[in-house]
Design an enzyme around this catalytic site. Structure first.
Site, PDB file in Angstrom:
ATOM      1  N   SER A 250      33.724  49.478  37.595  1.00 11.93           N
ATOM      2  CA  SER A 250      33.765  50.566  38.572  1.00 11.93           C
ATOM      3  C   SER A 250      34.603  51.746  38.116  1.00 11.93           C
ATOM      4  O   SER A 250      35.498  51.623  37.280  1.00 11.93           O
ATOM      5  CB  SER A 250      34.292  50.124  39.939  1.00 11.93           C
ATOM      6  OG  SER A 250      33.635  48.963  40.379  1.00 11.93           O
ATOM      7  N   ASP A 325      42.503  30.228  33.513  1.00  8.03           N
ATOM      8  CA  ASP A 325      42.977  29.668  32.245  1.00  8.03           C
ATOM      9  C   ASP A 325      42.297  28.325  32.006  1.00  8.03           C
ATOM     10  O   ASP A 325      41.987  27.588  32.956  1.00  8.03           O
ATOM     11  CB  ASP A 325      44.502  29.471  32.276  1.00  8.03           C
ATOM     12  CG  ASP A 325      45.253  30.773  32.483  1.00  8.03           C
ATOM     13  OD1 ASP A 325      44.943  31.741  31.768  1.00  8.03           O
ATOM     14  OD2 ASP A 325      46.122  30.826  33.374  1.00  8.03           O
TER      15      ASP A 325
END
Length: 797
Positions: A250, A325
């Site tokens: 964006s 992660d």
């Protein structure tokens, strides 16, 4: 003969009956834009004025009734979209589309969104304003399901309509939080490269943001085992089949009074999301004595994600922070139900799920979880080797207050109230952009940021067995990147790296500086911005980076190897200003060359599959500029040739020759035909439009479109071997809010307000969007009533 005529007459009558019946059937499937309906639970009459483009302007004496009406009109336009979206987190897509979506369902079930939603909803305060208004919205949705016509997609798929609940609202928000899966595409791939090729290859990649590039300025007043980790391939396939769009990036900027001609704030925002039909946002203007908002709504979510009123306006971009992660785990050598931690062996949690499959048997699906999250080995079948890999995602590990935050920012009356709601957004990471009538401009990065041990890169799979690579704690929201009323008089975001905050750079999957550099260049150049010049800027198709890359690459070409025709085109490229207009030929030659440079550089080491995965990452986008400037490096040599060591010059010369030949093969030797409109097209694809015979009915387009990836008018596409650039993501809306003339602020949707293919608003904005045009966002009741195309009234039972 008479019998034959009678037969013909009977057949003609039957045909007319069929046609008339089909007409009545189709007419019955259209949304109702006028008339009177009763709505259970309504306290007072509520009126909906539909404007020329089908945008509802809802007027009611109280908020609950307004939200009931919103739920009804939202559902009559977007029920199919709502249905698909709520199914993603629950693993319910295979029930609609069959066995091809099983892998997608497994992936999203393993994320744990649905289980997290169940836990969240069980702890909600049902008497809070957030939940009361959410339930009012759901009342309206469910009333349409009960009394309204069934969308055509339900008939075609054989799916039954069922009511919506709070769980569906929170699952929709959970999908939004998952957003773009860049960690899944990047971390395992980088781990593969390090394990298979070595550290030197990793060091020659743009893993971290370049310190010399354009960063967002902040302002405050005050060692593992070698393993084939191919999660990336599984995730890529799962997401390719996803029938709802993903958040990508964006642009947004907010201009302070000192930067505008009128001395009033202007906010511009165009969130980049995957193109689909229907498009993501449903626009609605709501007005009650205590609440007014012109908002953009996500399917099945009552509160607007983008919005404005006469006091303030807000927009968003993706923060692109790292909130996922991966961890290597270690299973007990003699007890497969346990895994290793620094405190000893712990028991795996086993999660059992059932996936319904259209035209097939149900599938029992079980996966394991560790303290970090789901173990992906049974989910991503490409993970080879015995060592488990678990995924840790911040969204499912912190209290979920995102819906409360959306309620709060939508009801805030000033900047202080607005900012107070932002710490509730823990995921997805968002750049929230703000401007108001009082002259304030601000940007806040909203996410639950956490600290990891020093010198630990979260871009690789971590060791989950020792406790030495775990989170050290969370940062307070006050330490998140932000800028409030900075002295340079504007704020912006283009998904690029934010400057340091709290003495550190926060890791993420930030996009390169291309758009950021152009935005800063344009904003710094003038102090008399208005709505018209801002609307021109949001449509800008000039790259300031690509011509510089062209200049660098051309220097490497040995002109003695080039024909006269090639030299003419090279000379044109030298003079290219970076514009991506439909008639431009330089853009076509540049992108063909760029693709072959990437292919000839990386594919020999990575192989075709991993090379294609690499092309889908933000890492690749950041590497293009860095790689072009690297005169030497591990990647340049072709590992398949034994008689020489290739250099950058060799790769560039070969890539130019490959690109040239491919263009001749596609378009011939008339170079005037090598135009951007022939290769760069946009088609808004409906899930059912993948059926060839239904494509023209459900899909919208294709259209040749200006722009390209990483310019302000970001019409992005994946690189592949075809050399044709089918746009798959870009502006999901373009909004410009001008506080000097708030009732004449402007916007546009990519296709139309309606998701119903029988509605005249299914695609009535598509050509306006492609042509860079806008329409008004009306807020003046007198104007709205006088220009209303139709009126729908809801009354008490």
């Amino acid at each position: 003969m008479k019998k034959f005529k009678k037969v013909l007459i009977v057949l003609a009558v039957l045909l007319l009956v069929i046609i008339f019946g089909a007409f009545l059937f189709v007419s019955g499937l259209k949304p109702d834009y006028e008339g009177q309906k009763t709505l259970p639970g309504l306290q007072s009459e509520t009126t909906v004025f539909f404007d020329t483009y089908g945008i509802p302007h809802i007027y009611s004496d109280n908020e609950a009734d307004a939200f009931r009406a919103l739920g009804y009109v939202h559902a009559q336009e977007r029920l199919w979209q709502m249905e698909l979206l709520r199914r993603v987190a629950k693993g319910g897509l295979s029930e609609v589309f069959g066995k091809d979506l099983i892998e997608t369902d497994k992936f999203f079930l393993s994320l744990g969104i649905d289980d997290y939603t169940t836990e969240t909803v069980s702890k909600l305060d049902m008497d809070s304003e957030t939940i009361m208004l959410s339930n009012a919205y759901l009342d309206g949705v469910n009333e349409f399901i009960k009394e309204g016509p069934t969308p055509i997609e339900f008939y075609l798929t054989g799916l039954e309509k069922t009511s919506f609940s709070l769980e569906d609202v929170y699952n929709a928000v959970g999908y939004m939080a998952f957003s773009f899966a860049m960690a899944h595409k990047t971390d395992p791939l980088l781990t593969n490269i390090k394990n298979q090729l070595g550290e030197d290859y990793v060091n020659d990649l743009a893993v971290d943001s370049d310190t010399s590039t354009t960063w967002i300025k902040t302002f405050k007043n005050s060692g593992l085992d070698s393993i084939d980790v191919n999660i990336t391939a599984s995730v890529s396939r799962a997401l390719e089949k996803l029938p709802v769009p993903q958040f990508i990036g964006s642009n947004s900027w907010v201009l302070a009074p000192e930067k505008t001609k009128s001395g009033k704030v202007i906010l511009a925002n165009d969130p980049h999301i995957g193109f689909a039909q229907p498009s993501v946002w449903y626009e609605a203007h709501m007005s009650t004595p205590s609440y007014e908002k012109y908002g953009y709504h996500f399917a099945g979510v009552p509160f607007p994600v983008l919005g404005h009123d006469r006091n303030l306006a807000f927009g968003l971009t993706m923060f692109e922070n790292d909130d996922i992660d991966f961890y290597f785990e270690e299973t007990h050598p003699s007890d497969s139900t346990k895994y290793k931690t620094e405190e000893g062996w712990k028991a795996y949690e086993f999660v059992n799920k059932n996936i319904k499959v259209k035209d097939g048997d149900d599938i029992a699906f079980t996966y394991k979880k560790t303290r970090h999250g789901p173990v992906l080995n049974n989910i991503a079948k490409e993970i080879k080797g015995e060592r488990p890999i678990a995924m840790s995602w911040i969204y499912t590990q912190v209290k979920n207050q995102v819906v409360d935050a959306l309620y709060g920012i939508g009801h805030a009356e000033n900047m202080n109230e607005f900012e107070a709601e932002l710490p509730k957004i823990h995921a997805p990471g968002l750049n929230v952009m703000y401007g108001d009538a009082a002259g304030n401009v601000a940007w806040w990065a909203t996410a639950k940021l956490y600290q990891m041990p020093d010198s630990l890169s979260t871009k690789f799979v971590l060791d989950g067995t020792t406790g030495e690579q775990e989170r050290l704690g969370y940062f307070d929201f006050s330490e998140n990147p932000s800028a409030v009323n900075p002295p340079w008089n504007y704020v912006y975001s283009a998904n690029n790296q934010p400057d340091s905050i709290a003495g550190m750079l926060y890791p993420g999957y930030y996009l390169p500086e291309n758009r950021a550099m152009r935005i800063v260049q344009l904003l710094d150049s003038k102090n008399d911005w208005d709505k018209e010049s801002t609307s021109e800027m949001i449509l800008d198709v000039t790259s300031t980076v690509n011509p510089a890359l062209v200049t660098e690459l051309i220097k490497l070409l040995d002109v003695t190897h080039l024909s006269e025709e090639q030299l003419v085109q090279i000379d044109a490229l030298k003079n290219w200003n970076g514009e991506y207009t439909l008639e431009n030929t330089n853009a076509v030659l540049y992108h063909r060359c760029e693709y072959y440079v990437l292919k000839n550089t990386f594919e020999d080491e990575l192989g075709p599959e991993q090379f294609n995965q690499f092309l889908s990452t933000h890492l690749l986008k950041r590497h293009i500029a860095k790689g072009t400037g690297m005169s030497s490096g591990k990647w340049w040599d072709n590992v398949h040739t034994t008689d020489k060591i290739e250099t950058r010059d060799d790769i560039v010369l070969k890539s130019f020759a490959d690109a040239w030949q491919s263009l001749i093969n596609d378009f011939g030797t008339d170079f005037s035909q090598w135009t951007w409109d022939r290769v760069h097209t946009l088609e808004h694809q409906h899930p059912i439009g993948s059926v060839a015979s239904l494509r023209s009915f459900f899909n919208v387009g294709p259209y040749p479109v200006k722009g390209t990836k990483e310019v302000i008018n970001n019409m992005a596409f994946p690189y592949d071997s075809t050399g044709f650039y089918k746009v798959n993501s870009g502006p999901s809306t373009r909004r410009i809010i001008d506080f000097s003339d708030i009732e004449n602020s402007i916007s546009i949707l990519p296709t139309g307000q309606s998701g119903n293919p029988f509605s005249k608003h299914y695609k009535d904005q598509a050509e306006l969007f492609v042509n860079g045009e806008f329409r008004k966002m009306m807020m003046n009741r007198q104007e709205i009533e006088s220009k209303a195309e139709s009126i729908l009234t809801f009354s008490k039972e």
